[in-house]
Write a protein that holds these residues in place. Structure first.
Motif, PDB file in Angstrom:
ATOM      1  N   ALA A 153       1.099  -1.515   0.113  1.00 18.46           N
ATOM      2  CA  ALA A 153       0.079  -0.009  -0.201  1.00 18.46           C
ATOM      3  C   ALA A 153       1.021   0.946  -0.080  1.00 18.46           C
ATOM      4  O   ALA A 153       1.249   1.305   0.685  1.00 18.46           O
ATOM      5  CB  ALA A 153      -0.897  -0.195   1.458  1.00 18.46           C
ATOM      6  N   LEU A 190       7.637   0.687   6.582  1.00 22.23           N
ATOM      7  CA  LEU A 190       6.415   0.852   7.321  1.00 22.23           C
ATOM      8  C   LEU A 190       7.502   2.897   7.166  1.00 22.23           C
ATOM      9  O   LEU A 190       7.869   2.811   7.831  1.00 22.23           O
ATOM     10  CB  LEU A 190       5.922   0.721   8.853  1.00 22.23           C
ATOM     11  CG  LEU A 190       5.800  -0.702   8.338  1.00 22.23           C
ATOM     12  CD1 LEU A 190       5.778  -1.426  10.636  1.00 22.23           C
ATOM     13  CD2 LEU A 190       4.843  -1.041   7.819  1.00 22.23           C
ATOM     14  N   ILE A 201       3.525   6.415   8.296  1.00 20.80           N
ATOM     15  CA  ILE A 201       2.016   6.606   8.226  1.00 20.80           C
ATOM     16  C   ILE A 201       1.550   7.322  10.100  1.00 20.80           C
ATOM     17  O   ILE A 201       2.059   7.792  10.574  1.00 20.80           O
ATOM     18  CB  ILE A 201       2.274   5.295   9.490  1.00 20.80           C
ATOM     19  CG1 ILE A 201       3.616   4.106   8.151  1.00 20.80           C
ATOM     20  CG2 ILE A 201       1.482   3.823   9.913  1.00 20.80           C
ATOM     21  CD1 ILE A 201       2.300   3.379   7.025  1.00 20.80           C
ATOM     22  N   VAL A 206      -0.058   5.958   4.412  1.00 19.06           N
ATOM     23  CA  VAL A 206      -1.131   5.767   4.618  1.00 19.06           C
ATOM     24  C   VAL A 206      -2.037   6.369   6.405  1.00 19.06           C
ATOM     25  O   VAL A 206      -0.949   6.094   7.220  1.00 19.06           O
ATOM     26  CB  VAL A 206      -0.815   4.084   5.317  1.00 19.06           C
ATOM     27  CG1 VAL A 206      -1.796   3.198   5.287  1.00 19.06           C
ATOM     28  CG2 VAL A 206      -0.448   3.785   3.675  1.00 19.06           C
ATOM     29  N   GLU A 220       4.296  -3.225   1.756  1.00 18.51           N
ATOM     30  CA  GLU A 220       5.237  -2.020   2.117  1.00 18.51           C
ATOM     31  C   GLU A 220       3.915  -1.292   2.564  1.00 18.51           C
ATOM     32  O   GLU A 220       2.968  -1.162   1.862  1.00 18.51           O
ATOM     33  CB  GLU A 220       5.743  -1.480   1.143  1.00 18.51           C
ATOM     34  CG  GLU A 220       6.450  -0.277   0.746  1.00 18.51           C
ATOM     35  CD  GLU A 220       7.193   0.646   0.341  1.00 18.51           C
ATOM     36  OE1 GLU A 220       7.582   1.412  -0.156  1.00 18.51           O
ATOM     37  OE2 GLU A 220       7.210  -0.705  -1.019  1.00 18.51           O
ATOM     38  N   LEU A 221       4.044  -0.407   3.756  1.00 18.51           N
ATOM     39  CA  LEU A 221       2.854   0.745   3.624  1.00 18.51           C
ATOM     40  C   LEU A 221       3.391   2.068   4.379  1.00 18.51           C
ATOM     41  O   LEU A 221       4.521   2.193   4.947  1.00 18.51           O
ATOM     42  CB  LEU A 221       2.476   0.649   5.828  1.00 18.51           C
ATOM     43  CG  LEU A 221       0.811  -0.577   5.178  1.00 18.51           C
ATOM     44  CD1 LEU A 221       1.303  -1.901   4.825  1.00 18.51           C
ATOM     45  CD2 LEU A 221       0.470   0.044   6.383  1.00 18.51           C
ATOM     46  N   LEU A 236      -3.018   0.076  14.050  1.00 17.31           N
ATOM     47  CA  LEU A 236      -2.447  -1.149  13.380  1.00 17.31           C
ATOM     48  C   LEU A 236      -1.406  -1.742  14.579  1.00 17.31           C
ATOM     49  O   LEU A 236      -0.970  -1.813  15.286  1.00 17.31           O
ATOM     50  CB  LEU A 236      -1.190   0.083  12.704  1.00 17.31           C
ATOM     51  CG  LEU A 236       0.065  -0.621  12.159  1.00 17.31           C
ATOM     52  CD1 LEU A 236      -0.710  -1.458  10.913  1.00 17.31           C
ATOM     53  CD2 LEU A 236       1.248   0.253  10.892  1.00 17.31           C
TER      54      LEU A 236
END
Length: 613
Positions: free
Chosen positions: A293, A407, A410, A376, A372-373, A396
């Motif tokens: 994402a 990550l 976020i 987000v 992978e984020l 999360l």
């Protein structure tokens, strides 16, 4: 003799007559004054009137009066001139009707002449706006255009203005004085995607050369764009892509199973249905599955609730804010990295029944990759999964996630439970912001050993701890790094941090701010209230500590314990003063700059849009 006397008398009489004719002046004709032909002028405007005169005796002076306005002699007659022109400027009043200018001249013999100029005072020529409909409609996020707007002005143009009634100016007094009437204009405006749907009024204003104004107001209906809603009710078992032209609705726990990859394109919105317990909705990456994402600073990927009216392209919600939580579940990544859980190497993530093998996490692969984020935002989650135990889903959840996972950037906001909870694992995370959680901002368990950097935690009195840190639960130890972060209270309330069972961490450059007392709690354990045994206190005060604090800015330190004296009727131990002093010596209040770069959350996060930063 008599004849001579008669001649003399006649001669004298003639001499007397000649003498008298030389001394008496000649009376010349009176002056004449011709007015101009009838004139007209608009209210409040000026007109120049030319009177011609003839004065055989020569011009001496003039005066003027007026009705329906005021008059001023701007060019007077020339002294002693026998003819000429006198110019009078008449300024009309505000009343439509008849007016006049009465001019009087006087010549050098004192003779006068009066002349009247007749003036018709008419209404000012008002400019006009045509070619705009009384109503219009468009979709927010799209460009709204009007062409063929016809502007007319007998007195010439001055400015053109377009504005939202009671709101923003869209065209700010554009100078169109060089244009010739009629003039065709156009209007184009993109209504920001964040604009609320409904009706608004657009006011168009034209001002002409002498200050007259024409206005036109259009009622514009703004609609939200419509997106297809895709119901997601089955696990993902093959390569799947979700795109930003649709909204995806999670009907329950949706697992990306081992071997499958879910790709979520930038700008995509995913919504979870409401429901608690086994019906709690959430997106799970099972061990071996991946979620890719990757949003962007202009098109973040947003996870939220079906009760949120947000749609792709928007950053803010039309109807929810930071106080709305527990409206769906959350996002869960489960990996194969090491975790410290009793005698085993794996465990079942909370909220997933033990009978469901997809809920397992942990293993031996430190480099495990769950995807992978990036960019987000996870919002309004934390629904209850076990009301008896008081367990709710985190924004999360990271269970045994390896450092092969990316990550970064976020946001977790308005989650009822923790913002992020780590259950072991080795994954690193950076540029993370957590705001208005109901429990803890960051919750660390089971010997997590990655790095958390450049973070911000924003909490209110509704939250519990900024940090809740636990250590290993089994034989495997692991120390994580927490650096370059700001933890702030918006109302002075909430606990700053609690380092609970056997916490192991290297904490550096962390700034606590906004608290009435930013207190750091350190847990100690005792045998019969006499001997300190392995816990966060000993990890802090040992000769080779595994819990360290460097360059931290906080309020105070408090050592606490849950140990008792071991008696038949146990009494909770009192922490020895020497232990309190020892902890204070290891955690010294210093200087911290906090988050190294707060701009990374600008524009794309709800926290930024709500001015929480």
């Amino acid at each position: 003799m008599k004849k001579i006397l008669t001649l003399a008398l006649i001669a004298g009489t003639m001499l007397f007559a000649v003498s008298c004719g030389e001394d008496d002046p000649v009376n010349l004709d009176a002056p004449t004054l011709t007015p101009p032909s009838a004139s007209s002028v608009q209210v409040s405007n000026e007109v120049a009137l030319n009177f011609t005169y003839a004065a055989a005796a020569g011009f001496k002076s003039s005066s003027v009066t007026a009705t329906g306005g005021t008059a001023t002699i701007t060019t007077d007659g020339t002294a002693d001139a026998e003819s000429g022109t006198i110019t009078v400027t008449f300024t009309a009043g505000a009343t439509v009707g008849a007016g006049s200018v009465i001019l009087t001249i006087t010549d050098n013999e004192g003779d006068t002449q009066v002349s009247t100029a007749v003036i018709t005072i008419s209404a000012s020529a008002v400019p006009t706006i045509a070619g705009i409909t009384t109503t219009g409609s468009t979709t927010v996020g799209q460009t709204y255009s009007i062409s063929g707007i016809v502007l007319t002005a007998e007195d010439g143009f001055d400015t053109w203005r377009v504005e939202i009634v009671g709101g923003d100016v869209l065209v700010d007094d554009l100078d169109i004085s060089a244009e010739t009437s009629p003039y065709t204009a156009s209007f184009s405006q993109e209504f920001d995607i964040e604009t609320l749907a409904g009706t608004t009024e657009i006011k168009f204003t034209l001002t002409d050369g002498d200050g007259d104004v024409a206005t036109f107001t259009q009622v514009l209906t703004l609609a939200y764009p419509e997106f297809e809603e895709v119901t997601v009710s089955n696990n993902i078992t093959t390569a799947t892509t979700w795109t930003a032209d649709k909204i995806y609705v999670l009907t329950g726990k949706i697992f990306v199973e081992s071997g499958a990859v879910l790709t979520i394109n930038e700008g995509t919105v995913i919504k979870g249905q409401t429901g608690t317990g086994t019906n709690a909705s959430g997106l799970y990456a099972a061990r071996g599955g991946k979620i890719e994402a990757v949003g962007s600073p202009t098109k973040p990927i947003i996870f939220t609730t079906v009760l949120d009216d947000i749609f792709p392209g928007r950053i803010t919600s039309p109807n929810l804010d930071e106080t709305d939580s527990e409206l769906w579940g959350g996002v869960v990544l489960l990996g194969k990295a090491p975790v410290s859980v009793g005698s085993g190497t794996e465990a079942q993530i909370e909220g997933v029944p033990a009978s469901e093998p997809l809920g397992l996490y942990g293993g031996t692969d430190e480099d495990d990759d769950s995807g992978e984020l990036q960019y987000v935002s996870i919002r309004h989650g934390g629904t209850t999964i076990d009301p008896v135990a008081g367990k709710d889903i985190n924004g999360l959840t990271l269970g045994g996630v390896g450092k092969g996972t990316v990550l970064k950037n976020i946001e977790i906001i308005a989650n009822l439970d923790d913002g992020i909870e780590f259950f072991g694992g080795t994954v690193d995370i950076s540029n993370v912001i957590i705001a208005f959680q109901g429990d803890d901002g960051l919750d660390v368990d089971q010997a997590y050993s990655g790095t958390i950097s450049n973070f911000m935690l924003i909490q209110s009195s509704a939250g519990n701890d900024g940090l809740e840190i636990d250590g290993p639960e089994g034989a495997l130890n692991g120390q994580f790094t927490l650096k370059d972060g700001t933890i702030k209270s918006v109302d002075g309330e909430g606990r700053a941090a609690t380092f609970k069972s056997k916490a192991m961490a290297a904490v550096s450059n962390v700034l606590w701010t906004g608290y009435d007392d930013a207190k750091i709690y350190i847990r100690a354990s005792y045998t019969n209230c006499t001997t300190a045994k392995s816990d966060s206190f000993t990890n802090l005060t040992d000769a080779t500590p595994s819990l360290t604090f460097t360059d931290v800015d906080f309020g105070s330190v408090s050592v606490y314990t849950e140990s008792d004296d071991g008696a038949a009727t146990p009494v909770t131990c009192t922490v020895p003063a020497v232990d309190q002093t020892a902890a204070e010596g290891k955690i010294t209040d210093g200087t911290a700059t906090g988050a190294s770069d707060v701009t990374v959350w600008n524009n794309w996060t709800l926290s930024y849009a709500l001015d929480l930063l």
